[in-house]
Design an enzyme around this catalytic site. Structure first.
Site, PDB file in Angstrom:
ATOM      1  N   HIS A 104      -3.979   2.830   6.307  1.00 33.98           N
ATOM      2  CA  HIS A 104      -4.451   3.204   4.739  1.00 33.98           C
ATOM      3  C   HIS A 104      -3.813   4.722   3.980  1.00 33.98           C
ATOM      4  O   HIS A 104      -3.766   5.455   4.973  1.00 33.98           O
ATOM      5  CB  HIS A 104      -6.049   2.993   4.620  1.00 33.98           C
ATOM      6  CG  HIS A 104      -6.480   2.820   3.227  1.00 33.98           C
ATOM      7  ND1 HIS A 104      -5.829   2.358   2.320  1.00 33.98           N
ATOM      8  CD2 HIS A 104      -7.530   3.911   2.724  1.00 33.98           C
ATOM      9  CE1 HIS A 104      -6.519   2.656   1.050  1.00 33.98           C
ATOM     10  NE2 HIS A 104      -7.602   3.350   1.460  1.00 33.98           N
ATOM     11  N   CYS A 146       0.786  -1.231  -0.030  1.00 33.77           N
ATOM     12  CA  CYS A 146       0.074  -0.049  -0.020  1.00 33.77           C
ATOM     13  C   CYS A 146       0.777   1.422  -0.143  1.00 33.77           C
ATOM     14  O   CYS A 146       0.484   2.322  -0.636  1.00 33.77           O
ATOM     15  CB  CYS A 146      -0.922   0.068   1.343  1.00 33.77           C
ATOM     16  SG  CYS A 146      -0.398  -0.425   2.890  1.00 33.77           S
TER      17      CYS A 146
END
Lengths: 280, 321
Positions: free
Chosen positions: B163, B88
Protein backbone atom coordinates in the site's frame (compact mmCIF):
# COMPACT_ATOMS: atom_id res chain seq x y z
CA UNK A 1 -25.16 -38.21 3.92
CA UNK A 2 -24.29 -41.12 6.14
CA UNK A 3 -20.96 -41.59 4.41
CA UNK A 4 -19.49 -38.23 5.27
CA UNK A 5 -16.80 -38.49 7.88
CA UNK A 6 -15.73 -35.59 10.04
CA UNK A 7 -11.98 -35.49 10.21
CA UNK A 8 -11.74 -32.58 12.57
CA UNK A 9 -13.63 -29.57 13.86
CA UNK A 10 -12.82 -26.54 15.97
CA UNK A 11 -14.40 -23.23 16.91
CA UNK A 12 -13.64 -20.42 14.54
CA UNK A 13 -15.23 -17.25 13.26
CA UNK A 14 -14.80 -15.69 9.86
CA UNK A 15 -13.04 -12.45 9.05
CA UNK A 16 -13.61 -10.35 5.97
CA UNK A 17 -11.59 -8.00 3.87
CA UNK A 18 -12.68 -4.40 4.27
CA UNK A 19 -13.70 -3.36 0.76
CA UNK A 20 -10.66 -3.31 -1.45
CA UNK A 21 -8.32 -2.45 1.41
CA UNK A 22 -5.80 -4.74 2.97
CA UNK A 23 -7.51 -4.74 6.35
CA UNK A 24 -9.44 -7.73 7.61
CA UNK A 25 -12.25 -7.38 10.14
CA UNK A 26 -13.23 -10.33 12.36
CA UNK A 27 -16.92 -11.09 12.24
CA UNK A 28 -18.32 -11.88 15.72
CA UNK A 29 -20.66 -14.70 14.66
CA UNK A 30 -19.85 -17.93 16.49
CA UNK A 31 -18.86 -20.66 14.14
CA UNK A 32 -16.77 -23.72 13.53
CA UNK A 33 -14.44 -25.03 10.89
CA UNK A 34 -15.20 -28.59 9.91
CA UNK A 35 -13.09 -30.78 7.72
CA UNK A 36 -14.96 -33.72 6.26
CA UNK A 37 -14.40 -36.45 3.74
CA UNK A 38 -17.52 -36.39 1.61
CA UNK A 39 -19.12 -39.40 0.04
CA UNK A 40 -17.82 -37.98 -3.24
CA UNK A 41 -14.36 -38.94 -1.95
CA UNK A 42 -13.37 -35.29 -1.84
CA UNK A 43 -12.18 -33.21 1.08
CA UNK A 44 -14.67 -30.57 2.23
CA UNK A 45 -13.58 -27.53 4.23
CA UNK A 46 -16.71 -26.09 5.78
CA UNK A 47 -17.60 -23.21 7.99
CA UNK A 48 -20.69 -23.67 10.09
CA UNK A 49 -22.59 -20.94 11.88
CA UNK A 50 -23.05 -22.19 15.43
CA UNK A 51 -25.99 -19.93 16.18
CA UNK A 52 -28.27 -21.45 13.56
CA UNK A 53 -26.34 -24.62 12.73
CA UNK A 54 -26.15 -23.75 9.04
CA UNK A 55 -23.14 -24.65 6.97
CA UNK A 56 -22.48 -21.36 5.23
CA UNK A 57 -19.32 -22.25 3.38
CA UNK A 58 -18.37 -25.56 1.80
CA UNK A 59 -15.14 -25.63 -0.17
CA UNK A 60 -13.91 -28.70 -2.00
CA UNK A 61 -10.17 -28.95 -1.65
CA UNK A 62 -7.68 -30.88 -3.74
CA UNK A 63 -4.71 -32.46 -1.95
CA UNK A 64 -1.83 -30.03 -1.32
CA UNK A 65 -3.67 -27.18 -2.98
CA UNK A 66 -4.58 -25.31 0.20
CA UNK A 67 -2.87 -24.32 3.39
CA UNK A 68 -4.11 -22.81 6.62
CA UNK A 69 -1.58 -20.27 7.69
CA UNK A 70 -1.33 -17.95 10.65
CA UNK A 71 -1.37 -14.29 9.76
CA UNK A 72 1.85 -13.28 11.46
CA UNK A 73 1.37 -9.53 11.23
CA UNK A 74 -1.65 -9.83 13.47
CA UNK A 75 -1.52 -10.17 17.24
CA UNK A 76 -4.81 -12.08 17.25
CA UNK A 77 -5.43 -15.69 16.37
CA UNK A 78 -6.13 -14.91 12.74
CA UNK A 79 -5.53 -17.48 10.03
CA UNK A 80 -5.96 -17.55 6.31
CA UNK A 81 -6.88 -20.44 4.06
CA UNK A 82 -4.85 -19.90 0.89
CA UNK A 83 -4.50 -21.82 -2.34
CA UNK A 84 -1.58 -22.49 -4.63
CA UNK A 85 -3.95 -22.75 -7.59
CA UNK A 86 -5.76 -19.45 -7.17
CA UNK A 87 -5.66 -16.22 -5.24
CA UNK A 88 -8.74 -17.02 -3.15
CA UNK A 89 -8.26 -16.10 0.48
CA UNK A 90 -10.57 -17.05 3.37
CA UNK A 91 -9.81 -15.52 6.74
CA UNK A 92 -10.76 -16.97 10.12
CA UNK A 93 -10.14 -16.30 13.78
CA UNK A 94 -9.99 -19.02 16.43
CA UNK A 95 -12.80 -18.77 18.92
CA UNK A 96 -12.02 -21.30 21.59
CA UNK A 97 -11.51 -19.44 24.85
CA UNK A 98 -8.16 -21.09 25.31
CA UNK A 99 -5.46 -20.97 22.67
CA UNK A 100 -3.73 -24.01 24.13
CA UNK A 101 -4.86 -26.30 21.35
CA UNK A 102 -4.53 -23.86 18.45
CA UNK A 103 -1.36 -25.42 17.09
CA UNK A 104 -2.73 -28.90 17.48
CA UNK A 105 -5.85 -28.15 15.43
CA UNK A 106 -3.98 -26.18 12.80
CA UNK A 107 -1.21 -28.72 12.33
CA UNK A 108 -3.68 -31.53 11.92
CA UNK A 109 -5.76 -29.44 9.56
CA UNK A 110 -2.75 -28.78 7.36
CA UNK A 111 -1.83 -32.44 7.54
CA UNK A 112 -5.19 -33.34 6.02
CA UNK A 113 -4.98 -30.55 3.48
CA UNK A 114 -1.73 -32.00 2.15
CA UNK A 115 -2.96 -35.59 2.18
CA UNK A 116 -6.44 -36.85 3.07
CA UNK A 117 -4.87 -40.10 4.29
CA UNK A 118 -2.99 -38.16 6.99
CA UNK A 119 -2.93 -39.61 10.51
CA UNK A 120 -3.70 -36.85 12.98
CA UNK A 121 -1.58 -36.28 16.04
CA UNK A 122 -3.62 -35.46 19.09
CA UNK A 123 -1.94 -34.67 22.38
CA UNK A 124 -2.56 -37.51 24.78
CA UNK A 125 -3.86 -35.08 27.38
CA UNK A 126 -6.67 -33.86 25.14
CA UNK A 127 -9.74 -35.62 23.87
CA UNK A 128 -10.94 -36.15 20.34
CA UNK A 129 -11.85 -33.02 18.40
CA UNK A 130 -15.34 -31.71 18.88
CA UNK A 131 -17.55 -32.89 16.10
CA UNK A 132 -20.42 -30.80 17.28
CA UNK A 133 -23.36 -32.15 15.34
CA UNK A 134 -23.65 -34.52 12.46
CA UNK A 135 -22.08 -32.81 9.53
CA UNK A 136 -24.41 -34.20 6.95
CA UNK A 137 -27.13 -31.97 8.29
CA UNK A 138 -26.71 -29.28 5.74
CA UNK A 139 -30.19 -28.20 4.94
CA UNK A 140 -28.71 -24.99 3.61
CA UNK A 141 -26.83 -24.42 0.42
CA UNK A 142 -23.30 -25.64 0.38
CA UNK A 143 -21.73 -23.51 -2.25
CA UNK A 144 -19.10 -25.21 -4.27
CA UNK A 145 -16.37 -22.74 -4.92
CA UNK A 146 -14.16 -23.94 -7.69
CA UNK A 147 -12.02 -21.73 -9.86
CA UNK A 148 -11.89 -22.46 -13.59
CA UNK A 149 -8.75 -24.59 -13.30
CA UNK A 150 -10.25 -26.78 -10.59
CA UNK A 151 -13.42 -27.15 -12.60
CA UNK A 152 -11.40 -28.35 -15.57
CA UNK A 153 -9.54 -30.82 -13.41
CA UNK A 154 -12.75 -32.07 -11.87
CA UNK A 155 -14.25 -32.57 -15.30
CA UNK A 156 -11.18 -34.45 -16.43
CA UNK A 157 -11.33 -36.72 -13.40
CA UNK A 158 -15.00 -37.38 -13.93
CA UNK A 159 -14.40 -38.21 -17.57
CA UNK A 160 -11.69 -40.60 -16.56
CA UNK A 161 -8.95 -38.73 -18.37
CA UNK A 162 -5.94 -37.23 -16.70
CA UNK A 163 -6.03 -33.45 -16.73
CA UNK A 164 -3.35 -31.14 -15.45
CA UNK A 165 -1.99 -32.40 -12.17
CA UNK A 166 -3.11 -30.69 -9.02
CA UNK A 167 -0.86 -32.88 -6.93
CA UNK A 168 2.36 -31.45 -5.65
CA UNK A 169 4.36 -30.91 -8.86
CA UNK A 170 7.23 -33.27 -9.59
CA UNK A 171 9.61 -30.60 -10.73
CA UNK A 172 9.73 -26.92 -11.54
CA UNK A 173 11.33 -25.04 -14.41
CA UNK A 174 12.73 -22.66 -11.83
CA UNK A 175 14.95 -25.48 -10.57
CA UNK A 176 16.16 -26.30 -14.09
CA UNK A 177 16.97 -22.82 -15.38
CA UNK A 178 19.18 -21.95 -12.44
CA UNK A 179 22.41 -19.98 -12.89
CA UNK A 180 24.25 -23.10 -11.69
CA UNK A 181 22.78 -25.24 -14.47
CA UNK A 182 23.14 -22.66 -17.23
CA UNK A 183 26.59 -21.24 -16.47
CA UNK A 184 28.55 -24.35 -17.55
CA UNK A 185 27.04 -23.99 -21.05
CA UNK A 186 29.14 -20.89 -21.60
CA UNK A 187 32.35 -22.85 -21.34
CA UNK A 188 31.29 -26.29 -22.53
CA UNK A 189 29.20 -25.23 -25.53
CA UNK A 190 30.05 -21.63 -26.38
CA UNK A 191 28.65 -22.08 -29.90
CA UNK A 192 25.16 -22.41 -28.40
CA UNK A 193 25.27 -18.98 -26.75
CA UNK A 194 24.74 -16.81 -29.86
CA UNK A 195 21.59 -18.84 -30.64
CA UNK A 196 20.09 -17.14 -27.60
CA UNK A 197 20.85 -13.56 -28.62
CA UNK A 198 17.80 -13.10 -30.87
CA UNK A 199 15.62 -13.86 -27.84
CA UNK A 200 17.02 -11.18 -25.55
CA UNK A 201 15.00 -7.98 -25.06
CA UNK A 202 15.41 -5.79 -28.15
CA UNK A 203 15.78 -2.65 -26.02
CA UNK A 204 18.47 -3.99 -23.72
CA UNK A 205 20.85 -1.08 -22.98
CA UNK A 206 23.91 -3.25 -23.57
CA UNK A 207 24.51 -5.25 -26.76
CA UNK A 208 23.84 -9.00 -26.58
CA UNK A 209 26.74 -10.87 -25.04
CA UNK A 210 27.49 -13.81 -22.81
CA UNK A 211 27.84 -11.39 -19.85
CA UNK A 212 24.45 -9.83 -20.56
CA UNK A 213 22.94 -13.29 -20.77
CA UNK A 214 24.43 -14.28 -17.40
CA UNK A 215 23.14 -11.07 -15.88
CA UNK A 216 19.68 -11.73 -17.25
CA UNK A 217 19.51 -15.28 -15.95
CA UNK A 218 20.48 -14.07 -12.50
CA UNK A 219 17.88 -11.30 -12.49
CA UNK A 220 14.69 -11.38 -10.41
CA UNK A 221 12.68 -10.37 -13.50
CA UNK A 222 13.83 -13.43 -15.45
CA UNK A 223 13.27 -15.73 -12.48
CA UNK A 224 9.74 -14.34 -12.10
CA UNK A 225 9.08 -14.97 -15.79
CA UNK A 226 10.30 -18.58 -15.48
CA UNK A 227 8.07 -19.08 -12.49
CA UNK A 228 5.06 -17.72 -14.41
CA UNK A 229 5.75 -19.98 -17.36
CA UNK A 230 6.15 -22.91 -14.98
CA UNK A 231 2.80 -22.25 -13.39
CA UNK A 232 1.12 -21.69 -16.73
CA UNK A 233 2.47 -25.01 -17.99
CA UNK A 234 1.12 -26.79 -14.93
CA UNK A 235 -2.39 -25.78 -15.87
CA UNK A 236 -1.97 -27.92 -18.97
CA UNK A 237 -3.67 -25.28 -21.06
CA UNK A 238 -0.78 -23.98 -23.14
CA UNK A 239 -1.27 -26.17 -26.22
CA UNK A 240 -1.95 -23.16 -28.42
CA UNK A 241 1.05 -21.20 -27.21
CA UNK A 242 3.65 -23.93 -27.68
CA UNK A 243 2.72 -24.48 -31.31
CA UNK A 244 4.02 -20.96 -31.98
CA UNK A 245 7.36 -22.25 -30.72
CA UNK A 246 7.24 -25.06 -33.28
CA UNK A 247 6.35 -27.69 -30.71
CA UNK A 248 3.47 -30.16 -30.97
CA UNK A 249 0.34 -29.22 -29.07
CA UNK A 250 0.89 -32.04 -26.62
CA UNK A 251 3.92 -30.16 -25.32
CA UNK A 252 1.63 -27.58 -23.73
CA UNK A 253 -0.11 -30.06 -21.47
CA UNK A 254 2.42 -30.00 -18.66
CA UNK A 255 6.03 -29.60 -17.65
CA UNK A 256 7.12 -33.16 -18.44
CA UNK A 257 5.57 -33.16 -21.94
CA UNK A 258 7.13 -29.74 -22.55
CA UNK A 259 10.61 -30.90 -21.60
CA UNK A 260 10.25 -34.18 -23.49
CA UNK A 261 9.24 -32.35 -26.64
CA UNK A 262 12.20 -30.04 -26.25
CA UNK A 263 14.61 -32.95 -25.86
CA UNK A 264 13.17 -34.56 -28.99
CA UNK A 265 13.49 -31.29 -30.87
CA UNK A 266 17.12 -30.90 -29.76
CA UNK A 267 17.97 -34.49 -30.69
CA UNK A 268 16.42 -34.03 -34.10
CA UNK A 269 18.36 -30.83 -34.75
CA UNK A 270 21.58 -32.49 -33.67
CA UNK A 271 20.93 -35.42 -35.96
CA UNK A 272 20.13 -33.11 -38.88
CA UNK A 273 23.25 -31.01 -38.47
CA UNK A 274 25.25 -34.17 -37.82
CA UNK A 275 24.10 -35.50 -41.23
CA UNK A 276 25.31 -32.37 -42.93
CA UNK A 277 28.72 -32.75 -41.42
CA UNK A 278 28.99 -36.39 -42.42
CA UNK A 279 28.71 -35.60 -46.08
CA UNK A 280 32.05 -33.84 -46.02
CA UNK B 1 -7.63 -7.92 -20.54
CA UNK B 2 -7.21 -9.27 -17.05
CA UNK B 3 -9.61 -11.85 -15.67
CA UNK B 4 -9.66 -9.99 -12.35
CA UNK B 5 -12.97 -8.43 -11.34
CA UNK B 6 -11.53 -5.19 -10.16
CA UNK B 7 -8.39 -4.74 -12.20
CA UNK B 8 -10.10 -3.02 -15.15
CA UNK B 9 -7.13 -3.75 -17.35
CA UNK B 10 -4.52 -2.34 -14.94
CA UNK B 11 -1.69 -4.78 -14.47
CA UNK B 12 0.34 -5.33 -11.37
CA UNK B 13 3.66 -3.49 -11.38
CA UNK B 14 6.73 -3.70 -9.21
CA UNK B 15 7.25 -0.89 -6.72
CA UNK B 16 10.81 -0.22 -7.77
CA UNK B 17 12.43 3.23 -8.22
CA UNK B 18 13.35 2.28 -11.80
CA UNK B 19 9.71 1.56 -12.60
CA UNK B 20 8.50 4.79 -10.99
CA UNK B 21 11.16 6.86 -12.74
CA UNK B 22 10.24 5.36 -16.11
CA UNK B 23 6.62 6.30 -15.45
CA UNK B 24 7.66 9.88 -14.65
CA UNK B 25 9.55 10.03 -17.93
CA UNK B 26 6.48 8.84 -19.81
CA UNK B 27 4.48 11.55 -18.04
CA UNK B 28 6.99 14.14 -19.23
CA UNK B 29 8.00 15.04 -15.67
CA UNK B 30 11.69 15.90 -15.05
CA UNK B 31 11.84 14.18 -11.66
CA UNK B 32 13.19 10.84 -10.54
CA UNK B 33 12.31 8.46 -7.74
CA UNK B 34 15.01 7.03 -5.49
CA UNK B 35 15.09 4.55 -2.67
CA UNK B 36 15.35 6.22 0.70
CA UNK B 37 17.19 4.12 3.24
CA UNK B 38 17.10 6.52 6.13
CA UNK B 39 15.18 9.57 7.25
CA UNK B 40 18.18 11.21 8.90
CA UNK B 41 19.01 14.75 7.86
CA UNK B 42 22.16 13.82 5.97
CA UNK B 43 20.41 11.27 3.78
CA UNK B 44 17.57 13.64 3.05
CA UNK B 45 19.89 16.56 2.38
CA UNK B 46 21.76 14.52 -0.22
CA UNK B 47 18.54 14.11 -2.17
CA UNK B 48 17.53 17.76 -2.29
CA UNK B 49 15.59 19.29 -4.01
CA UNK B 50 13.13 16.76 -2.61
CA UNK B 51 9.43 17.17 -3.35
CA UNK B 52 7.54 14.26 -1.77
CA UNK B 53 8.03 11.10 0.23
CA UNK B 54 6.24 7.89 -0.58
CA UNK B 55 5.82 5.38 2.21
CA UNK B 56 5.02 1.85 1.09
CA UNK B 57 4.21 -1.08 3.28
CA UNK B 58 2.79 -4.58 3.18
CA UNK B 59 -0.82 -4.97 4.23
CA UNK B 60 -1.64 -5.26 7.89
CA UNK B 61 -4.77 -7.13 8.90
CA UNK B 62 -5.38 -5.54 12.29
CA UNK B 63 -7.32 -2.32 11.91
CA UNK B 64 -5.49 0.84 12.73
CA UNK B 65 -8.06 2.84 14.64
CA UNK B 66 -6.34 6.05 15.47
CA UNK B 67 -5.90 8.37 12.53
CA UNK B 68 -3.00 10.60 13.40
CA UNK B 69 -3.57 14.06 11.99
CA UNK B 70 -6.99 15.34 10.94
CA UNK B 71 -9.09 14.77 7.86
CA UNK B 72 -9.29 17.83 5.68
CA UNK B 73 -12.37 17.61 3.46
CA UNK B 74 -11.55 21.08 2.12
CA UNK B 75 -8.06 20.14 1.00
CA UNK B 76 -7.35 22.58 -1.85
CA UNK B 77 -4.79 20.39 -3.60
CA UNK B 78 -4.95 17.29 -5.76
CA UNK B 79 -6.26 14.13 -4.07
CA UNK B 80 -7.72 11.07 -5.79
CA UNK B 81 -9.15 7.87 -4.36
CA UNK B 82 -7.73 4.50 -5.29
CA UNK B 83 -10.53 2.77 -7.17
CA UNK B 84 -8.52 -0.04 -8.75
CA UNK B 85 -6.08 -1.98 -6.57
CA UNK B 86 -3.51 -2.63 -9.29
CA UNK B 87 -3.29 1.08 -10.09
CA UNK B 88 -2.10 1.93 -6.57
CA UNK B 89 1.48 2.85 -7.46
CA UNK B 90 0.51 5.17 -10.31
CA UNK B 91 -2.22 6.71 -8.22
CA UNK B 92 0.26 7.52 -5.46
CA UNK B 93 2.58 9.13 -8.03
CA UNK B 94 -0.24 11.30 -9.35
CA UNK B 95 -1.27 12.36 -5.86
CA UNK B 96 2.32 13.50 -5.36
CA UNK B 97 2.77 15.21 -8.74
CA UNK B 98 -0.56 16.98 -8.51
CA UNK B 99 0.66 18.94 -5.52
CA UNK B 100 4.16 19.96 -6.60
CA UNK B 101 4.02 23.61 -7.60
CA UNK B 102 5.33 24.77 -10.98
CA UNK B 103 6.00 21.22 -12.10
CA UNK B 104 6.74 20.71 -15.76
CA UNK B 105 4.40 18.05 -17.15
CA UNK B 106 3.75 16.39 -20.49
CA UNK B 107 0.62 17.55 -22.33
CA UNK B 108 -1.55 14.53 -21.48
CA UNK B 109 -0.83 14.76 -17.78
CA UNK B 110 -1.39 18.50 -17.85
CA UNK B 111 -4.75 17.98 -19.53
CA UNK B 112 -5.77 15.26 -17.08
CA UNK B 113 -4.98 17.43 -14.08
CA UNK B 114 -6.74 20.46 -15.48
CA UNK B 115 -9.76 18.36 -16.37
CA UNK B 116 -10.08 17.01 -12.83
CA UNK B 117 -9.81 20.39 -11.10
CA UNK B 118 -12.56 20.84 -8.54
CA UNK B 119 -13.66 17.21 -8.67
CA UNK B 120 -14.20 15.23 -5.46
CA UNK B 121 -11.62 12.51 -4.71
CA UNK B 122 -13.82 9.63 -5.79
CA UNK B 123 -14.68 11.14 -9.18
CA UNK B 124 -11.07 12.10 -9.70
CA UNK B 125 -10.04 8.53 -8.97
CA UNK B 126 -12.54 7.20 -11.49
CA UNK B 127 -11.47 9.66 -14.18
CA UNK B 128 -7.80 8.81 -13.68
CA UNK B 129 -8.49 5.10 -13.80
CA UNK B 130 -10.38 5.46 -17.08
CA UNK B 131 -7.58 7.34 -18.82
CA UNK B 132 -6.47 4.79 -21.42
CA UNK B 133 -3.17 6.48 -22.14
CA UNK B 134 -2.30 6.45 -18.43
CA UNK B 135 -3.23 2.83 -18.04
CA UNK B 136 -1.06 1.96 -21.03
CA UNK B 137 1.84 3.93 -19.58
CA UNK B 138 1.36 2.10 -16.29
CA UNK B 139 1.11 -1.32 -17.97
CA UNK B 140 4.12 -0.75 -20.19
CA UNK B 141 6.38 -1.88 -17.36
CA UNK B 142 4.88 -5.25 -16.75
CA UNK B 143 5.25 -8.32 -18.93
CA UNK B 144 3.14 -8.40 -22.08
CA UNK B 145 0.15 -10.68 -21.65
CA UNK B 146 1.06 -12.72 -24.70
CA UNK B 147 1.14 -15.78 -22.52
CA UNK B 148 -2.46 -15.10 -21.43
CA UNK B 149 -1.82 -16.01 -17.85
CA UNK B 150 -4.94 -14.10 -16.93
CA UNK B 151 -7.99 -16.17 -16.28
CA UNK B 152 -5.93 -19.25 -15.41
CA UNK B 153 -6.46 -18.61 -11.72
CA UNK B 154 -2.77 -18.37 -10.90
CA UNK B 155 -1.66 -16.99 -7.55
CA UNK B 156 -0.68 -13.37 -7.59
CA UNK B 157 2.79 -12.25 -6.66
CA UNK B 158 3.19 -10.90 -3.15
CA UNK B 159 3.81 -7.40 -4.56
CA UNK B 160 0.11 -6.80 -4.74
CA UNK B 161 -0.02 -6.51 -0.97
CA UNK B 162 1.80 -3.17 -0.91
CA UNK B 163 0.00 0.00 0.00
CA UNK B 164 1.32 3.48 -0.87
CA UNK B 165 0.96 6.71 1.07
CA UNK B 166 2.33 10.09 -0.03
CA UNK B 167 3.63 12.75 2.37
CA UNK B 168 4.33 16.26 1.13
CA UNK B 169 3.96 19.96 1.96
CA UNK B 170 0.95 21.86 0.69
CA UNK B 171 0.35 25.49 1.63
CA UNK B 172 2.42 25.41 4.78
CA UNK B 173 1.18 22.09 6.21
CA UNK B 174 2.27 18.50 5.90
CA UNK B 175 -0.34 16.40 4.18
CA UNK B 176 -0.74 12.65 4.01
CA UNK B 177 -2.42 11.45 0.81
CA UNK B 178 -3.75 7.92 1.10
CA UNK B 179 -6.01 6.81 -1.75
CA UNK B 180 -7.88 4.47 0.58
CA UNK B 181 -8.83 7.19 3.06
CA UNK B 182 -11.84 9.41 2.45
CA UNK B 183 -9.90 12.68 2.63
CA UNK B 184 -6.43 14.14 2.65
CA UNK B 185 -4.98 14.08 6.18
CA UNK B 186 -3.43 17.24 7.60
CA UNK B 187 -0.50 16.80 9.98
CA UNK B 188 0.04 20.35 11.05
CA UNK B 189 2.23 23.21 9.96
CA UNK B 190 5.98 23.12 9.54
CA UNK B 191 8.78 25.57 10.00
CA UNK B 192 10.40 26.81 6.80
CA UNK B 193 13.81 27.17 8.41
CA UNK B 194 16.46 24.48 8.49
CA UNK B 195 15.18 21.26 6.95
CA UNK B 196 11.79 22.79 6.32
CA UNK B 197 8.93 20.38 5.77
CA UNK B 198 11.15 17.31 5.96
CA UNK B 199 11.62 17.70 9.67
CA UNK B 200 7.90 17.51 10.39
CA UNK B 201 7.39 14.76 7.77
CA UNK B 202 10.07 12.69 9.44
CA UNK B 203 8.25 12.97 12.79
CA UNK B 204 4.94 11.95 11.29
CA UNK B 205 6.38 8.95 9.47
CA UNK B 206 8.45 7.78 12.43
CA UNK B 207 5.43 8.04 14.71
CA UNK B 208 3.48 5.96 12.27
CA UNK B 209 6.15 3.28 12.09
CA UNK B 210 6.24 3.21 15.89
CA UNK B 211 2.57 2.23 16.12
CA UNK B 212 3.39 -1.22 14.77
CA UNK B 213 5.12 -3.89 16.86
CA UNK B 214 8.82 -3.98 16.05
CA UNK B 215 9.56 -6.11 13.04
CA UNK B 216 5.90 -6.54 12.20
CA UNK B 217 5.92 -3.94 9.45
CA UNK B 218 7.69 -4.43 6.14
CA UNK B 219 8.05 -1.07 4.55
CA UNK B 220 10.14 1.09 2.24
CA UNK B 221 10.48 4.76 1.57
CA UNK B 222 10.86 6.47 -1.76
CA UNK B 223 11.85 10.03 -2.49
CA UNK B 224 10.46 12.04 -5.39
CA UNK B 225 13.17 14.50 -6.32
CA UNK B 226 14.68 16.60 -9.08
CA UNK B 227 16.78 14.67 -11.55
CA UNK B 228 20.29 15.49 -10.34
CA UNK B 229 22.23 14.58 -13.46
CA UNK B 230 22.08 17.87 -15.35
CA UNK B 231 22.86 19.86 -12.22
CA UNK B 232 25.79 17.63 -11.38
CA UNK B 233 27.14 17.95 -14.89
CA UNK B 234 27.02 21.73 -14.93
CA UNK B 235 28.65 21.81 -11.50
CA UNK B 236 31.37 19.55 -12.82
CA UNK B 237 32.03 21.86 -15.76
CA UNK B 238 32.24 24.83 -13.44
CA UNK B 239 34.68 23.09 -11.10
CA UNK B 240 36.86 21.89 -13.94
CA UNK B 241 36.98 25.35 -15.50
CA UNK B 242 37.97 26.74 -12.12
CA UNK B 243 40.70 24.14 -11.85
CA UNK B 244 39.32 22.60 -8.64
CA UNK B 245 40.50 19.09 -9.43
CA UNK B 246 39.81 17.20 -6.23
CA UNK B 247 36.26 18.50 -5.90
CA UNK B 248 35.75 17.78 -9.57
CA UNK B 249 36.96 14.22 -9.01
CA UNK B 250 34.33 13.74 -6.28
CA UNK B 251 31.64 14.88 -8.67
CA UNK B 252 32.91 12.56 -11.37
CA UNK B 253 32.36 9.68 -8.98
CA UNK B 254 28.86 10.85 -8.08
CA UNK B 255 27.95 11.23 -11.73
CA UNK B 256 29.32 7.79 -12.51
CA UNK B 257 27.23 6.30 -9.69
CA UNK B 258 24.14 8.07 -10.92
CA UNK B 259 24.71 6.80 -14.47
CA UNK B 260 25.29 3.24 -13.42
CA UNK B 261 22.04 3.38 -11.43
CA UNK B 262 20.24 4.55 -14.59
CA UNK B 263 21.81 1.78 -16.61
CA UNK B 264 20.67 -0.78 -14.05
CA UNK B 265 17.14 0.66 -14.16
CA UNK B 266 17.11 0.58 -17.98
CA UNK B 267 18.37 -3.01 -17.96
CA UNK B 268 15.74 -4.15 -15.47
CA UNK B 269 12.95 -2.27 -17.23
CA UNK B 270 13.79 -3.88 -20.55
CA UNK B 271 13.54 -7.27 -18.81
CA UNK B 272 10.21 -6.28 -17.28
CA UNK B 273 8.70 -5.45 -20.67
CA UNK B 274 10.03 -8.54 -22.37
CA UNK B 275 8.18 -11.75 -23.13
CA UNK B 276 10.70 -14.36 -22.00
CA UNK B 277 9.05 -17.44 -23.46
CA UNK B 278 11.40 -17.46 -26.45
CA UNK B 279 14.47 -17.21 -24.25
CA UNK B 280 13.21 -19.87 -21.84
CA UNK B 281 12.42 -22.24 -24.67
CA UNK B 282 15.77 -21.72 -26.42
CA UNK B 283 17.72 -22.05 -23.18
CA UNK B 284 16.05 -25.39 -22.58
CA UNK B 285 16.86 -26.46 -26.15
CA UNK B 286 20.49 -25.42 -25.61
CA UNK B 287 20.65 -27.46 -22.41
CA UNK B 288 19.10 -30.39 -24.25
CA UNK B 289 21.61 -30.16 -27.11
CA UNK B 290 24.45 -30.07 -24.62
CA UNK B 291 23.06 -33.22 -23.01
CA UNK B 292 22.48 -31.29 -19.76
CA UNK B 293 18.69 -31.26 -19.67
CA UNK B 294 18.21 -34.81 -18.36
CA UNK B 295 20.59 -34.43 -15.40
CA UNK B 296 19.04 -31.05 -14.61
CA UNK B 297 15.61 -32.67 -14.55
CA UNK B 298 16.76 -35.35 -12.12
CA UNK B 299 18.27 -32.80 -9.75
CA UNK B 300 15.17 -30.64 -10.02
CA UNK B 301 12.99 -33.60 -9.06
CA UNK B 302 15.05 -34.22 -5.94
CA UNK B 303 14.99 -30.56 -5.00
CA UNK B 304 11.22 -30.53 -5.31
CA UNK B 305 10.85 -33.67 -3.24
CA UNK B 306 12.90 -32.17 -0.42
CA UNK B 307 10.94 -28.96 -0.61
CA UNK B 308 7.60 -30.76 -0.38
CA UNK B 309 8.83 -32.81 2.60
CA UNK B 310 9.96 -29.69 4.41
CA UNK B 311 6.72 -27.90 3.67
CA UNK B 312 4.68 -30.84 4.95
CA UNK B 313 6.50 -30.98 8.25
CA UNK B 314 6.05 -27.28 8.72
CA UNK B 315 2.50 -27.19 7.37
CA UNK B 316 3.41 -24.19 5.26
CA UNK B 317 2.17 -23.20 1.87
CA UNK B 318 4.05 -24.07 -1.28
CA UNK B 319 4.38 -20.78 -3.10
CA UNK B 320 7.85 -20.09 -4.41
CA UNK B 321 9.56 -16.72 -4.61
Amino acid sequence: MADTETLLAFKAGRAFRRGTTNFVDPNPTKGAILLTMGEDGLLHFMWKNRTNDHVEEDLILFPSDANFVKVTQSSGRIYVLKFSSSDQRHFFWLQDASSARDDEFVNNLNGYLQDPEYSPVWNSSSQQPQASTSTGSTGSNSQLQLNPEQLAQLQAILQGTRGASSQAPELSLSDILTPANVAPLFTSHPELIPTLFPHLPPDLPTPPSAEALQRIINSPQFRAAVSNIDQALRTGLLGGLVTSLGLPEEAGTGIEPFLRAIQEQADKERRDSGDQMDTD
Amino acid sequence: MSGDDDSSGWQLTESDPGVFTALLQTLGVPLIVDDLYSLDSESLAALQPLHALIFLFKWIPTPENAVAGTYDPDFPGFFAHQVVNNACATLAVLNALGNIPSLKKGPQLEELMTFTTGMDPQTRGLVITSADWLREAHNSLSPPSAISLDGLGLPKRSEDAYHFVVYLPVMGSIYELDGLKPHAVKHGVYDESGEGWLSRAREVIENRIATYPTGALEFSLLAVRDDPLSTLESELNALQSAGKQSEAAELVVRIANENSKRERWAFENSLRRHNHIGLVYNLLVALAKAGKLEPAKETAKNVMKERVEKAKTRGEDMDED
